[in-house]
Design a protein around this motif. Structure first.
Motif, PDB file in Angstrom:
ATOM      1  N   LEU A 157       0.643  -1.284  -0.171  1.00 15.20           N
ATOM      2  CA  LEU A 157      -0.474   0.486   0.249  1.00 15.20           C
ATOM      3  C   LEU A 157       0.972   1.604  -0.436  1.00 15.20           C
ATOM      4  CD1 LEU A 157      -2.838  -1.045   2.049  1.00 15.20           C
ATOM      5  CD2 LEU A 157      -2.993   0.188   0.035  1.00 15.20           C
ATOM      6  N   PHE A 163      -6.807   5.579   2.355  1.00 15.10           N
ATOM      7  CA  PHE A 163      -6.042   5.957   3.330  1.00 15.10           C
ATOM      8  C   PHE A 163      -6.193   6.142   3.945  1.00 15.10           C
ATOM      9  CE2 PHE A 163      -3.555   4.695  -0.095  1.00 15.10           C
ATOM     10  CZ  PHE A 163      -1.586   4.072   0.411  1.00 15.10           C
ATOM     11  N   CYS A 172      -1.254   5.993  -7.312  1.00 15.76           N
ATOM     12  CA  CYS A 172      -2.324   5.671  -7.428  1.00 15.76           C
ATOM     13  C   CYS A 172      -3.545   6.924  -7.421  1.00 15.76           C
ATOM     14  CB  CYS A 172      -2.950   5.102  -7.137  1.00 15.76           C
ATOM     15  SG  CYS A 172      -1.844   3.141  -7.667  1.00 15.76           S
ATOM     16  N   ASP A 173      -4.421   7.332  -8.816  1.00 16.31           N
ATOM     17  CA  ASP A 173      -5.619   8.330  -8.831  1.00 16.31           C
ATOM     18  C   ASP A 173      -6.664   7.037  -7.490  1.00 16.31           C
ATOM     19  OD1 ASP A 173      -4.912  10.179  -9.344  1.00 16.31           O
ATOM     20  OD2 ASP A 173      -4.389   8.592 -11.036  1.00 16.31           O
ATOM     21  N   HIS A 174      -7.061   5.903  -7.992  1.00 20.14           N
ATOM     22  CA  HIS A 174      -7.822   5.022  -7.004  1.00 20.14           C
ATOM     23  C   HIS A 174      -7.714   3.803  -7.250  1.00 20.14           C
ATOM     24  CE1 HIS A 174     -10.980   7.813  -9.535  1.00 20.14           C
ATOM     25  NE2 HIS A 174     -12.272   7.475  -8.011  1.00 20.14           N
ATOM     26  N   VAL A 175      -7.837   2.833  -6.227  1.00 18.89           N
ATOM     27  CA  VAL A 175      -7.263   1.984  -5.914  1.00 18.89           C
ATOM     28  C   VAL A 175      -8.195   1.044  -5.037  1.00 18.89           C
ATOM     29  CG1 VAL A 175      -6.122   0.722  -3.137  1.00 18.89           C
ATOM     30  CG2 VAL A 175      -6.028   3.326  -4.066  1.00 18.89           C
ATOM     31  N   THR A 229     -11.461   6.793  -3.724  1.00 13.01           N
ATOM     32  CA  THR A 229      -9.464   7.164  -4.364  1.00 13.01           C
ATOM     33  C   THR A 229      -8.776   6.604  -3.129  1.00 13.01           C
ATOM     34  OG1 THR A 229     -10.352   9.091  -3.038  1.00 13.01           O
ATOM     35  CG2 THR A 229     -11.454   9.362  -4.992  1.00 13.01           C
ATOM     36  N   VAL A 230      -8.057   7.258  -3.493  1.00 15.87           N
ATOM     37  CA  VAL A 230      -6.072   7.197  -2.753  1.00 15.87           C
ATOM     38  C   VAL A 230      -7.021   8.005  -0.846  1.00 15.87           C
ATOM     39  CG1 VAL A 230      -3.751   7.961  -2.500  1.00 15.87           C
ATOM     40  CG2 VAL A 230      -4.369   6.898  -4.307  1.00 15.87           C
ATOM     41  N   HIS A 231      -7.418   8.758  -1.881  1.00 18.26           N
ATOM     42  CA  HIS A 231      -7.436   9.578  -0.372  1.00 18.26           C
ATOM     43  C   HIS A 231      -8.887   8.724   1.127  1.00 18.26           C
ATOM     44  CE1 HIS A 231      -9.220  12.856   2.392  1.00 18.26           C
ATOM     45  NE2 HIS A 231      -7.875  13.695   2.593  1.00 18.26           N
ATOM     46  N   VAL A 286       1.047   2.533  -2.896  1.00 17.48           N
ATOM     47  CA  VAL A 286      -0.275   2.785  -3.955  1.00 17.48           C
ATOM     48  C   VAL A 286      -0.652   3.873  -3.768  1.00 17.48           C
ATOM     49  CG1 VAL A 286      -2.746   2.265  -3.741  1.00 17.48           C
ATOM     50  CG2 VAL A 286      -1.343   0.469  -4.153  1.00 17.48           C
ATOM     51  N   ALA A 287      -0.565   4.556  -2.245  1.00 14.38           N
ATOM     52  CA  ALA A 287      -0.374   6.340  -1.856  1.00 14.38           C
ATOM     53  C   ALA A 287       1.048   6.975  -3.316  1.00 14.38           C
ATOM     54  CB  ALA A 287       0.008   6.343  -0.859  1.00 14.38           C
TER      55      ALA A 287
END
Ligand code: SF4
Length: 352
Positions: free
Chosen positions: A238, A266, A245-248, A261-263, A241-242
């Protein structure tokens, strides 16, 4: 759907104009001896032009099988069903699952429109040919107008672009003369030689040490900006990924169990598995005495799975009277953020 060895006429498909790829209700079964492994179970996601989507999860959760099904390179004992809609460079929408994997159409898409970087650069090149020869071969294969001289010039330019020092000398060297980081750069170069619209990166930095990892991720980001390609980024980590990426999409036992979304993932993770993955990341200020958090158990084999939460026997929050006994629906946490967990039943609006 068993892919046939003949090209056949496709039905007409429509997809959202902003999407380049739409995977809809994808299932992949793998026949192993007397067993039927249901490796991918109803996976759906989409990819926009220039976007990076992270597919995250432990080994055995179905990430790589999903991505290889998109490229049509799973072994012959795999059978896919559902839809994988792809908008070609010519603007036509194809269901890749209906193409023959050995057919001309798929071969023209594979490599020049959708490319893949594998996690082990050491085994991706033949030891018998120079790096330049192997890269030029890709250009010649996918560009009918290319000559040997123009292919070599293109490779030289790309080697410079991916940051390989002294490319005029390196182009004539063999893979054993390259370090792991340089080979991964050359592999990225190989995948970008034909300017693909989608790059599938399957654990592209796992075999590299940490400083080289950071350089390769930075390189991929800058090349994505320059070429405008979309990236499907597959990883168990992960932390990367932060940055990328835009989406996860978090996968477990062949299903997407949380998407956002990443936000959102996380800062507001909802599924106990996603939370466990985040808790198991090392922290900068963590004392050395404190052990890293681990999620007990392993991903089970996807054989004869009952309709229930696949994570229930590893979940600290499992409700014994509910979770192992029923199918788990999708819940919307907030727009764009979906989770498949019964803990949401009280507070979220069910959708889909
Ligand atoms: Fe845990 Fe139940 Fe949620 Fe599954 S559905 S993750 S077992 S709480």
């Amino acid at each position: 759907m068993k892919r046939t060895h003949r090209e056949h006429t496709q039905a007409t498909y429509e997809m959202s104009p902003e999407h380049i790829l739409e995977v809809k209700d994808l299932h992949v079964h793998i026949a192993v001896d007397d067993y039927d492994l249901h490796a991918v179970r109803g996976v759906s996601f989409s990819l926009k032009k220039g976007e990076t989507l992270g597919l995250v999860g432990e080994s055995g959760c179905g990430k790589s099988v999903t991505s290889k099904e998109i490229l049509g390179i799973n072994p012959n004992n795999c059978t896919g069903s559902g839809q994988i809609l792809y908008r070609t460079k010519a603007g036509k929408v194809l269901n890749l699952l209906e193409l023959s994997r050995d057919g001309e159409t798929y071969r023209s898409i594979r490599g020049s429109e959708i490319s893949m970087i594998f996690q082990e650069p050491m085994t991706a090149f033949s030891p018998l040919y120079t790096i330049g020869n192997q890269l030029a071969e890709i250009v010649l294969l996918h560009d009918p107008k290319a000559t040997k001289a123009s292919a070599r010039a293109h490779v030289l330019e790309m080697l410079k672009k991916v940051g390989i020092a002294n490319p005029e000398k390196r182009i004539d060297q063999y893979p054993h003369e390259f370090s792991g980081g340089m080979l991964q750069r050359a592999l990225i170069d190989m995948m970008l030689c034909c300017n693909p619209d989608i790059l599938i990166a399957d654990e592209p930095t796992t075999a590299l040490d940490v400083t080289i990892q950071a350089q390769i991720l930075e390189l991929m980001r800058s090349l994505q900006k320059e070429f405008g390609m979309s990236i499907l980024f597959i990883t168990h980590d992960l932390g990367t990924v932060a940055n990328m990426c835009d989406h996860v999409a978090v996968m477990y036992l062949g299903e997407i169990i949380e998407f956002g979304t990443v936000h959102q993932i996380f800062h507001n993770p909802q599924h106990p598995y996603t939370r466990g993955l985040l808790r198991s990341l090392p922290k900068m200020n963590q004392s050395r005495e404190k052990k890293l958090y681990i999620i007990d158990g392993v991903v089970p084999l996807p054989v004869e799975l009952p309709p229930c939460c696949g994570f229930h026997d590893r979940c600290e929050a499992c409700m014994d009277d509910v979770c192992p006994k029923r199918d788990i629906p999708e819940f919307t946490v907030e727009p764009g953020h979906m989770v498949r967990c019964m803990l949401m039943e009280q507070g979220a609006r069910k959708h889909g």
